[in-house]
Design a protein around this motif. Structure first.
Motif, PDB file in Angstrom:
ATOM      1  N   LEU A 199       0.857  -1.187   0.000  1.00  0.00           N
ATOM      2  CA  LEU A 199       0.000   0.000   0.000  1.00  0.00           C
ATOM      3  C   LEU A 199       0.893   1.237   0.000  1.00  0.00           C
ATOM      4  CD1 LEU A 199      -2.453  -1.078   2.877  1.00  0.00           C
ATOM      5  CD2 LEU A 199      -2.921  -1.189   0.423  1.00  0.00           C
ATOM      6  N   THR A 200       0.814   2.069  -1.037  1.00  0.00           N
ATOM      7  CA  THR A 200       1.667   3.258  -1.093  1.00  0.00           C
ATOM      8  C   THR A 200       0.829   4.507  -1.365  1.00  0.00           C
ATOM      9  OG1 THR A 200       2.153   3.108  -3.481  1.00  0.00           O
ATOM     10  CG2 THR A 200       3.556   1.841  -2.009  1.00  0.00           C
ATOM     11  N   GLY A 201       1.205   5.605  -0.717  1.00  0.00           N
ATOM     12  CA  GLY A 201       0.518   6.885  -0.925  1.00  0.00           C
ATOM     13  C   GLY A 201      -0.972   6.808  -0.681  1.00  0.00           C
ATOM     14  N   THR A 202      -1.378   6.059   0.357  1.00  0.00           N
ATOM     15  CA  THR A 202      -2.813   5.832   0.547  1.00  0.00           C
ATOM     16  C   THR A 202      -3.192   5.952   2.019  1.00  0.00           C
ATOM     17  OG1 THR A 202      -4.642   4.425  -0.181  1.00  0.00           O
ATOM     18  CG2 THR A 202      -2.740   3.298   0.794  1.00  0.00           C
ATOM     19  N   PRO A 243      -6.672   4.910   5.104  1.00  0.00           N
ATOM     20  CA  PRO A 243      -7.811   4.042   5.425  1.00  0.00           C
ATOM     21  C   PRO A 243      -9.163   4.717   5.216  1.00  0.00           C
ATOM     22  CG  PRO A 243      -6.960   5.019   7.430  1.00  0.00           C
ATOM     23  CD  PRO A 243      -6.103   5.549   6.300  1.00  0.00           C
ATOM     24  N   ALA A 244     -10.204   3.926   5.150  1.00  0.00           N
ATOM     25  CA  ALA A 244     -11.571   4.466   5.115  1.00  0.00           C
ATOM     26  C   ALA A 244     -11.771   5.339   6.349  1.00  0.00           C
ATOM     27  CB  ALA A 244     -12.583   3.326   5.102  1.00  0.00           C
ATOM     28  N   GLY A 245     -12.426   6.501   6.156  1.00  0.00           N
ATOM     29  CA  GLY A 245     -12.650   7.405   7.284  1.00  0.00           C
ATOM     30  C   GLY A 245     -11.400   8.168   7.696  1.00  0.00           C
ATOM     31  N   GLY A 246     -10.312   8.047   6.907  1.00  0.00           N
ATOM     32  CA  GLY A 246      -9.055   8.722   7.250  1.00  0.00           C
ATOM     33  C   GLY A 246      -9.207  10.236   7.214  1.00  0.00           C
ATOM     34  N   LYS A 247      -8.631  10.917   8.222  1.00  0.00           N
ATOM     35  CA  LYS A 247      -8.759  12.377   8.332  1.00  0.00           C
ATOM     36  C   LYS A 247      -8.242  13.076   7.072  1.00  0.00           C
ATOM     37  CE  LYS A 247      -7.315  16.148  11.431  1.00  0.00           C
ATOM     38  NZ  LYS A 247      -8.164  17.086  10.759  1.00  0.00           N
ATOM     39  N   ASP A 248      -9.069  13.937   6.503  1.00  0.00           N
ATOM     40  CA  ASP A 248      -8.741  14.801   5.355  1.00  0.00           C
ATOM     41  C   ASP A 248      -8.683  14.080   4.005  1.00  0.00           C
ATOM     42  OD1 ASP A 248      -8.735  17.012   6.968  1.00  0.00           O
ATOM     43  OD2 ASP A 248      -6.556  17.030   7.264  1.00  0.00           O
ATOM     44  N   ILE A 249      -8.992  12.769   3.948  1.00  0.00           N
ATOM     45  CA  ILE A 249      -9.051  12.110   2.638  1.00  0.00           C
ATOM     46  C   ILE A 249     -10.152  12.751   1.782  1.00  0.00           C
ATOM     47  CG2 ILE A 249      -9.750   9.967   1.442  1.00  0.00           C
ATOM     48  CD1 ILE A 249      -8.133   8.373   3.368  1.00  0.00           C
ATOM     49  N   ASP A 250     -11.221  13.201   2.452  1.00  0.00           N
ATOM     50  CA  ASP A 250     -12.321  13.803   1.685  1.00  0.00           C
ATOM     51  C   ASP A 250     -11.934  15.154   1.075  1.00  0.00           C
ATOM     52  OD1 ASP A 250     -12.195  15.083   4.121  1.00  0.00           O
ATOM     53  OD2 ASP A 250     -14.371  15.253   4.375  1.00  0.00           O
ATOM     54  N   LYS A 251     -10.744  15.665   1.426  1.00  0.00           N
ATOM     55  CA  LYS A 251     -10.292  16.948   0.849  1.00  0.00           C
ATOM     56  C   LYS A 251      -9.434  16.737  -0.398  1.00  0.00           C
ATOM     57  CE  LYS A 251     -10.586  19.534   5.121  1.00  0.00           C
ATOM     58  NZ  LYS A 251      -9.962  19.548   6.420  1.00  0.00           N
ATOM     59  N   ASP A 304       3.125  14.238   2.095  1.00  0.00           N
ATOM     60  CA  ASP A 304       2.072  13.926   1.116  1.00  0.00           C
ATOM     61  C   ASP A 304       0.914  14.890   1.313  1.00  0.00           C
ATOM     62  OD1 ASP A 304       0.042  12.864  -0.451  1.00  0.00           O
ATOM     63  OD2 ASP A 304       0.471  10.787   0.082  1.00  0.00           O
ATOM     64  N   ARG A 305       0.667  15.759   0.342  1.00  0.00           N
ATOM     65  CA  ARG A 305      -0.425  16.733   0.418  1.00  0.00           C
ATOM     66  C   ARG A 305      -1.753  16.126  -0.009  1.00  0.00           C
ATOM     67  NH1 ARG A 305       0.095  19.753  -3.553  1.00  0.00           N
ATOM     68  NH2 ARG A 305      -1.322  21.412  -2.933  1.00  0.00           N
ATOM     69  N   MET A 306      -1.733  15.061  -0.804  1.00  0.00           N
ATOM     70  CA  MET A 306      -2.981  14.472  -1.308  1.00  0.00           C
ATOM     71  C   MET A 306      -3.623  13.545  -0.287  1.00  0.00           C
ATOM     72  SD  MET A 306      -2.668  13.671  -5.337  1.00  0.00           S
ATOM     73  CE  MET A 306      -4.448  13.523  -5.486  1.00  0.00           C
ATOM     74  N   VAL A 307      -2.845  12.562   0.175  1.00  0.00           N
ATOM     75  CA  VAL A 307      -3.324  11.637   1.205  1.00  0.00           C
ATOM     76  C   VAL A 307      -2.309  11.754   2.345  1.00  0.00           C
ATOM     77  CG1 VAL A 307      -4.026   9.273   1.737  1.00  0.00           C
ATOM     78  CG2 VAL A 307      -4.199  10.105  -0.617  1.00  0.00           C
ATOM     79  N   SER A 328       0.557  12.077   4.985  1.00  0.00           N
ATOM     80  CA  SER A 328       1.521  11.037   5.362  1.00  0.00           C
ATOM     81  C   SER A 328       1.176  10.353   6.682  1.00  0.00           C
ATOM     82  CB  SER A 328       2.930  11.641   5.461  1.00  0.00           C
ATOM     83  OG  SER A 328       3.283  12.263   4.241  1.00  0.00           O
ATOM     84  N   ASN A 329       0.539  11.103   7.604  1.00  0.00           N
ATOM     85  CA  ASN A 329       0.214  10.479   8.893  1.00  0.00           C
ATOM     86  C   ASN A 329      -0.798   9.347   8.738  1.00  0.00           C
ATOM     87  OD1 ASN A 329      -2.042  12.014   8.391  1.00  0.00           O
ATOM     88  ND2 ASN A 329      -1.991  13.170  10.311  1.00  0.00           N
ATOM     89  N   LEU A 330      -1.516   9.318   7.601  1.00  0.00           N
ATOM     90  CA  LEU A 330      -2.455   8.212   7.368  1.00  0.00           C
ATOM     91  C   LEU A 330      -1.712   6.915   7.049  1.00  0.00           C
ATOM     92  CD1 LEU A 330      -5.308  10.026   5.419  1.00  0.00           C
ATOM     93  CD2 LEU A 330      -5.245   9.391   7.831  1.00  0.00           C
ATOM     94  N   SER A 331      -0.502   7.029   6.491  1.00  0.00           N
ATOM     95  CA  SER A 331       0.322   5.833   6.276  1.00  0.00           C
ATOM     96  C   SER A 331       0.739   5.259   7.627  1.00  0.00           C
ATOM     97  CB  SER A 331       1.570   6.175   5.453  1.00  0.00           C
ATOM     98  OG  SER A 331       1.215   6.519   4.130  1.00  0.00           O
TER      99      SER A 331
END
Length: 285
Positions: free
Chosen positions: A133-136, A138-146, A237-240, A242-245
């Motif tokens: 899993l790279t640059g991604t 989880p479901a419900g991850g903070k700020d993914i909806d942005k 990572d500005r898109m997803v 980095s703390n989500l990794s």
């Protein structure tokens, strides 16, 4: 699936585009590397088709593994309409894998592809042997909806400077990042024939809608992922974010985490010379 016994193709730039039909959808895909063994299926990012894989990573993995990259439903040269949920995209990926006759695969995923890969692995644990899993996130991850807002902002910046949007979306805008971005875009142009169909604006917008829904959905129990998992990203990572990794790493049992310094969403592409050997080593067990 091809049964030809010609020479083994180990260059992604030279891999022929093939198709397989399952139900009412014809999936476009490319394969390279030695047949036999467990294939490594590549799950691509938002607004991307078969031409968006870094050949330095694909070729390195294909030296010893059967690599398969594909366009999911409604993307690139694959027919049908893009689903508006990650869950439906995962169902389509399973349909594609089944159509090729595989009962067990390894998965290498990036960004949106990593969301689809997580969903698939949770729903079909028996299908996945090893997971990257790279640059991604989880479901419900903070700020993914942005992601949509960031993407549209960078698309505008790219248009104004006549650049490839990936130069803004995937890389830092410092000297190192700009150099890595230019090199990456150049590598994607190494394939000169049999290029894939562009991703339509409608397909892109539907994928963004699916990502937004995924970001706003209820977090799932990632301890359900029992496949050995390698997680990688850049540290900026500005898109997803980095703390989500790191969040994925904490929640997926026994997972490994690599964070590359001074790099963004495309950290694995900027550091392909380090990431590719790590991925090969991980897949070889």
């Amino acid at each position: 699936m091809s049964t030809d016994n010609g020479p083994v193709i180990t260059s992604y730039a030279k891999a022929r585009t093939r198709t397989v039909t399952a139900g009412d959808v014809t999936y476009a895909y490319r394969e390279l590397g030695p047949k036999g063994g467990i294939p490594v299926v590549f799950f691509v990012h938002l607004a991307a088709n078969l031409d968006n894989w870094d050949p330095r990573i694909a070729d390195a993995i294909a030296k010893d593994h059967h690599v398969i990259a594909f366009d999911n439903r409604g993307v690139g040269a694959s027919t049908g309409k893009v689903p508006d949920s990650i869950e439906a995209m995962a169902d389509d990926a399973v349909t594609f894998i089944n159509a090729l006759g595989f009962e067990k695969v390894d998965i290498f995923s990036f960004s949106l592809g990593g969301m689809v890969a997580q969903e698939l692995t949770i729903q079909h644990p028996e299908l996945v042997r090893r997971l990257i899993l790279t640059g991604t996130g989880p479901a419900g991850g903070k700020d993914i909806d942005k992601v949509a807002g960031t993407t549209y902002y960078d698309l505008l910046r790219a248009t104004l400077t006549r650049s490839d949007p990936k130069e803004f979306l995937f890389f830092n805008r410092n000297t190192t990042g700009k150099r890595a971005a230019a090199a990456f875009v150049k590598r994607l142009e190494e394939r000169t024939e049999d290029r894939d169909t562009s991703v339509s604006v409608k397909a892109f917008q539907t994928q963004l809608k699916a990502i937004k829904r995924w970001g706003r959905s209820t977090p799932v129990d990632l301890t359900a992922i029992s496949a050995p998992t390698l997680i990688a990203n850049g540290d900026h990572d500005r898109m997803v974010p980095s703390n989500l990794s790191e969040d994925l790493h904490r929640r997926i049992p026994g997972s490994e985490l690599i964070i590359y310094p001074d790099s963004g969403h495309g950290g694995i592409f900027q550091f392909h010379d380090k990431f590719a050997p790590s991925a090969v080593e991980f897949l070889s067990h």
